[in-house]
Design a protein around this motif. Structure first.
Motif, short mmCIF file in Angstrom:
data_model
loop_
_atom_site.label_atom_id
_atom_site.label_comp_id
_atom_site.label_asym_id
_atom_site.label_seq_id
_atom_site.Cartn_x
_atom_site.Cartn_y
_atom_site.Cartn_z
N ALA A 87 -43.18 18.50 12.56
CA ALA A 87 -42.46 18.06 13.76
C ALA A 87 -42.65 16.56 14.00
O ALA A 87 -41.96 15.98 14.84
N TYR A 88 -43.58 15.93 13.27
CA TYR A 88 -43.68 14.46 13.35
C TYR A 88 -42.34 13.82 13.03
O TYR A 88 -41.97 12.80 13.62
N LYS A 119 -46.28 12.61 29.30
CA LYS A 119 -45.56 13.60 30.11
C LYS A 119 -44.05 13.43 29.96
O LYS A 119 -43.28 14.08 30.65
N GLY A 120 -43.62 12.50 29.12
CA GLY A 120 -42.18 12.36 28.92
C GLY A 120 -41.82 10.99 28.39
O GLY A 120 -42.69 10.18 28.06
N MET A 121 -40.50 10.76 28.27
CA MET A 121 -39.98 9.49 27.78
C MET A 121 -39.38 8.72 28.97
O MET A 121 -38.87 9.34 29.91
N ALA A 122 -39.38 7.40 28.88
CA ALA A 122 -38.95 6.60 30.03
C ALA A 122 -37.44 6.31 30.01
O ALA A 122 -36.94 5.60 30.88
N LYS A 153 -45.60 22.44 25.04
CA LYS A 153 -46.58 21.42 24.66
C LYS A 153 -47.99 21.99 24.63
O LYS A 153 -48.30 22.84 25.44
N PRO A 154 -48.86 21.45 23.80
CA PRO A 154 -48.53 20.51 22.72
C PRO A 154 -47.99 21.24 21.50
O PRO A 154 -48.27 22.42 21.30
N VAL A 155 -47.23 20.53 20.69
CA VAL A 155 -46.76 21.07 19.42
C VAL A 155 -47.76 20.66 18.34
O VAL A 155 -48.08 19.48 18.21
N HIS A 156 -48.25 21.63 17.60
CA HIS A 156 -49.25 21.34 16.56
C HIS A 156 -48.66 21.28 15.15
O HIS A 156 -49.38 21.05 14.19
N ASN A 157 -47.36 21.54 15.03
CA ASN A 157 -46.72 21.61 13.71
C ASN A 157 -46.50 20.21 13.13
O ASN A 157 -45.71 19.43 13.65
N THR A 158 -47.19 19.95 12.04
CA THR A 158 -47.20 18.59 11.48
C THR A 158 -45.81 18.09 11.11
O THR A 158 -45.51 16.91 11.28
N GLU A 212 -37.37 17.07 25.80
CA GLU A 212 -37.39 18.43 26.38
C GLU A 212 -36.86 19.45 25.37
O GLU A 212 -37.40 20.54 25.25
N LYS A 213 -35.82 19.04 24.64
CA LYS A 213 -35.23 19.96 23.66
C LYS A 213 -36.24 20.33 22.58
O LYS A 213 -36.39 21.49 22.21
N MET A 214 -36.99 19.32 22.10
CA MET A 214 -37.94 19.60 21.03
C MET A 214 -39.06 20.53 21.51
O MET A 214 -39.38 21.53 20.85
N PHE A 215 -39.62 20.22 22.67
CA PHE A 215 -40.73 21.07 23.13
C PHE A 215 -40.24 22.48 23.47
O PHE A 215 -40.95 23.46 23.25
N HIS A 216 -39.02 22.58 23.98
CA HIS A 216 -38.46 23.90 24.27
C HIS A 216 -38.30 24.69 22.96
O HIS A 216 -38.69 25.85 22.87
N ALA A 217 -37.75 24.02 21.95
CA ALA A 217 -37.49 24.71 20.68
C ALA A 217 -38.77 25.13 19.98
O ALA A 217 -38.79 26.15 19.28
#
Lengths: 480, 325
Positions: free
Chosen positions: A340-341, A312-315, A333-338, A324-329
């Protein structure tokens, strides 16, 4: 006539692997096999050895991620000997671990997977490597990369004995306490590590996110699979590399199950294919349905993107903002685009740097109390951690004299085996049409596995199809 | 401008740690890269097997091979690279002595395959499938290299010019080996490129080692705590420093852990395990047979411990197992 294309060996990864691509009558891709032509057999030859030797013995499985094996093994020994490490020992282990994650992920971005983006996927093959990266980003920046890796590996050497192979792990703690002098030295490194992580994310912004062509690849269906995701989380379901429970989310991001490592046999199962030395893990309670994605398939993924999806996030604050920036862009969630690893990996680099910086300030870190002795008769122990390449689990059974009788290892990349195979197959189908393999098309196929940063004590094969004949087609690029 | 010397780096049955040690050259890696052309290095560069096959014999100034030989493909590549290289350097414990993967020689090939693919508790393999050299899948033939009966060190399959010991070797030793080739300061063939004497001679705890060690029983690291400034043997903990070549920078000792022998035997010693056991026997301070037996029994798994890195190249080579039919 059908044809076969061989990529051998696949390159810029840890370990041995090859890809066989079979073409149909239209010279389009009919099927793809991703094979690992190697086996060493640690599961057997560690039998008969003394349990306390496991952290330094099993880490020889992988010289790129030895700290992961050393840590999973030390934790399995804690469990085996029924002894809890004192707080300072846990913090030292976690400091060592985050230092390792930091430098290992950077190795991937600058040496292994990153050159495809920084130098370019279609760039001449002689330049798609660290030397090409240095040409591109400049010698000064190149030296910074080498320097920060060296200094962070120096932190590992200070805490664990060796930059490469740690030796500090003992049941119930670690072998060496940290001095205040050591702490002062490490503090200088961790501050720079946080800055370097931010700088690397900026480079990712520049070379990938501001490059329309690469953003198209990043979000393309060619590099996309709807799978389950699995990763370790803390009490607040945030990413944790060192400890926690294993959380699995479904392709819609809903929690499927959360379990303790010791219960892994209820949730995970593996299968054998006669054409690979690699075994394939899948979710036992869904079952093996083949190399397919979706809610009904037991195929799951691990490692950076999966960890972010399964949490649910980073500590830490800066990493959380990037999360948050990555999931927004990328549309939530979830992001399935490989691909994006690669992005998720750099967010983890920032988290690792911030976490090191937190730990090095911790009062308890330099406590001389770094070990508790066991008074427990050993029998069985399980240890888990998040290796750079995914969840890693060690399971030992011993006699009362702590001699290993049985050993099971679920190695990080094995979790991704099915997904890697599917990714290569999908990329090959999209990239190769009519038998045309010009302009670095085979490198595009390799990019599909590089996103996972695989560590190939692992391999798999892909979808069956029609009858081929045995003609080797050599890539024009590699012809001489 | 004269052409730069060409070198290659390759891995066989290995972990990748030797490769990491090359990367750990850090800025020195740039110096090396400026002085040579690296024409094959699968971990970091995109050259393929076909590129190697296309080279002329002797075209490479040197090749560093790490990893032991277990698979048919590894033996094949070692032979090809030997032909293409003027100098072949065994890089790291596995190429030098067989390494940790050589411990597999304690078990027959079938036992390894059965454990991995049929017996582990996570496996679901009711048909008992094992990887095959040739598998037909929907009519397509897909091949795998052979999993040999035993693990071998590199010089058991090809001629080797030099050895860089260690698991892993230090970046300094690797750099020195490469510079030796570049500067044409070649040592006698067969040289092991590290200290000639034992780790004990340069151990940071050397001063705490008594002139005469007297041990009545060995303790295992999980059951005891020890003084982090004293000789491990003095503390009753097995340390292979007396029987192991130095040059490792005492990495384990500095982390307060005993030596496990990765640099192999010292100069003029053929069998590190035999040397370790004879040394340890010599410091047991007892004559009573019962007590001696108890002292010997206090070292668990002496075979696995004394031959951790060198079983494949030892006099024993491993456990005798029946040949495949």
């Amino acid at each position: 006539m059908s044809k076969r294309i061989t990529i051998d060996p696949i390159t810029r990864l840890e370990g041995h692997g090859k890809i066989e691509i079979f073409l149909d009558d239209h010279r389009d891709v009919e099927s793809v096999y991703f094979q690992v032509p190697e086996l060493r057999g640690f599961e057997k030859f560690c039998e008969g050895r003394a349990a306390e030797e496991m952290p330094t013995l099993t880490q020889k499985i992988c010289g790129v991620c030895p700290t992961a094996h050393h840590t999973a093994s030390s934790k399995a020994l804690d469990d085996l000997f029924g002894v809890e490490p004192p707080p300072a020992a846990k913090k030292l282990r976690e400091l060592m671990y985050n230092a390792f994650m930091f430098e290992d992920h950077l190795l991937h971005f600058y040496f292994l997977g990153g050159p495809d983006f920084i130098v370019g996927p279609m760039a001449p093959r002689a330049t798609r490597n660290i030397l090409g990266v240095i040409d591109k980003v400049g010698v000064e920046m190149g030296k910074k990369v080498l320097d920060i890796r060296k200094r962070v590996r120096g932190v590992n050497a200070l805490v664990s004995g060796s930059a490469l192979y740690p030796v500090c792990g003992l049941p119930g703690g670690v072998s060496k306490a940290l001095t205040e002098e050591d702490r002062a030295e490490i503090r200088g490194v961790t501050r720079d590590a946080v800055e370097f992580a931010k700088l690397t994310l900026n480079i990712f912004d520049d070379v990938v996110l501001n490059h329309r062509g690469l953003v198209k690849w990043l979000t393309s269906d060619v590099f996309c699979h709807r799978t389950y995701y699995l990763g370790l989380v803390d009490d607040h379901d945030r990413v944790n590399f060192y400890d926690g429970k294993i959380r699995v989310v479904d392709p819609n991001g809903k929690e499927f199950v959360k379990f303790e490592a010791k219960d892994y046999l209820e949730h995970l199962e593996e299968r054998v294919e006669p054409w690979s030395y690699q075994k394939i893990l899948y979710l036992k309670n869904i079952g093996w349905k083949g190399f397919i994605d979706g809610q009904d398939s037991g195929v799951f993924r691990v490692a950076p993107l999966a960890r972010l999806n399964a949490s649910k996030g980073m500590a830490t604050p800066l990493a959380q903002a990037e999360y948050e920036k990555m999931f927004h862009a990328l549309g939530g969630k979830p992001v399935h685009n490989t691909l994006a690893y690669h992005w998720a990996r750099l967010i983890e680099v920032l988290y690792a740097a911030e976490r090191m910086d937190e730990l090095v300030r911790d009062e308890e870190l330099t406590s001389p109390h770094i070990r508790n002795l066991s008074h427990h008769t050993p029998k069985e122990g399980v240890g888990v951690c998040e290796a750079p390449r995914g969840t890693l689990l060690h399971h030992y059974e011993t006699d009362e004299k702590a001699i290993v009788k049985k050993l099971n290892l679920l190695v990080a990349t094995q979790n991704n085996a099915a997904a890697i195979c599917m990714s290569i197959e999908k990329a090959a189908r999209a990239a190769i049409k009519g038998g045309d393999i010009s302009n670095g098309k085979l490198n595009v196929v390799e990019m599909a596995f590089r996103a996972y940063d695989p560590c190939l004590a692992c391999a798999t094969h892909c979808l069956p199809g029609k009858m081929p004949t045995m003609v080797h087609v050599y890539d024009r690029e590699t012809k001489g | 401008m004269t052409e730069k010397p060409k070198i290659a780096l390759y891995w066989c049955s290995s972990c990748g740690g030797c490769e990491e040690s090359v990367v750990d050259l850090a800025e020195d890696l740039l110096t090396v890269a400026a002085a040579v052309d690296i024409v094959f290095w699968p971990v970091a560069m995109d050259f393929k097997y076909k590129d190697v096959v296309a080279m002329n014999d002797g075209q490479l100034a040197a090749t560093l091979i790490n990893g032991a030989i277990r698979m048919g493909e590894q033996e094949h590549m070692a032979k090809i690279l030997r032909k293409k290289s003027r100098l072949l350097i065994a890089h790291g414990s596995c190429a030098h002595l067989g390494g940790v993967v050589g411990l597999a020689n304690f078990y027959p090939r079938e036992a390894l395959l059965n454990r991995v693919y049929q017996e582990v508790p996570t496996i679901n393999n009711p048909r008992g499938i094992l990887p095959q050299l040739e598998a037909m899948d929907s009519g397509r033939k897909v091949t795998l290299p052979d999993f040999h009966d035993t693990v071998k060190a590199l010089d058991q399959v090809v001629e080797v010019d030099y050895y860089i010991p260690g698991c892993p070797p230090t970046p300094e030793l690797i750099k020195e080996a490469i510079m030796m080739v570049l500067e044409d300061r070649l040592l006698p063939k067969g040289s092991v490129l590290a200290d000639k004497k034992a780790l004990c001679d340069t151990c940071p705890r050397r001063d705490s080692k008594p002139d005469k060690l007297r041990i009545t029983e060995f303790k295992r690291v999980y059951e005891t705590a020890w003084d982090p400034t004293k000789c491990f043997l003095e503390e009753g903990i097995v340390c292979l420093g007396p029987a192991t070549r130095g040059g490792c920078a005492a990495r384990c000792i500095n982390a307060n852990m005993p030596c496990r022998g990765c640099f192999g035997p010292t100069e003029n010693v053929r069998d590190q395990g035999a040397k370790s056991s004879s040394f340890l026997a010599s410091i047991i301070d007892m004559t009573d047979e019962e007590a001696l037996k108890k002292a010997a029994d206090s070292i668990p798994d002496p075979g696995g411990l004394f031959y951790r890195y060198g079983l494949a190249s030892s006099i024993l080579r491993g456990k005798l197992t029946p040949k495949r039919s």
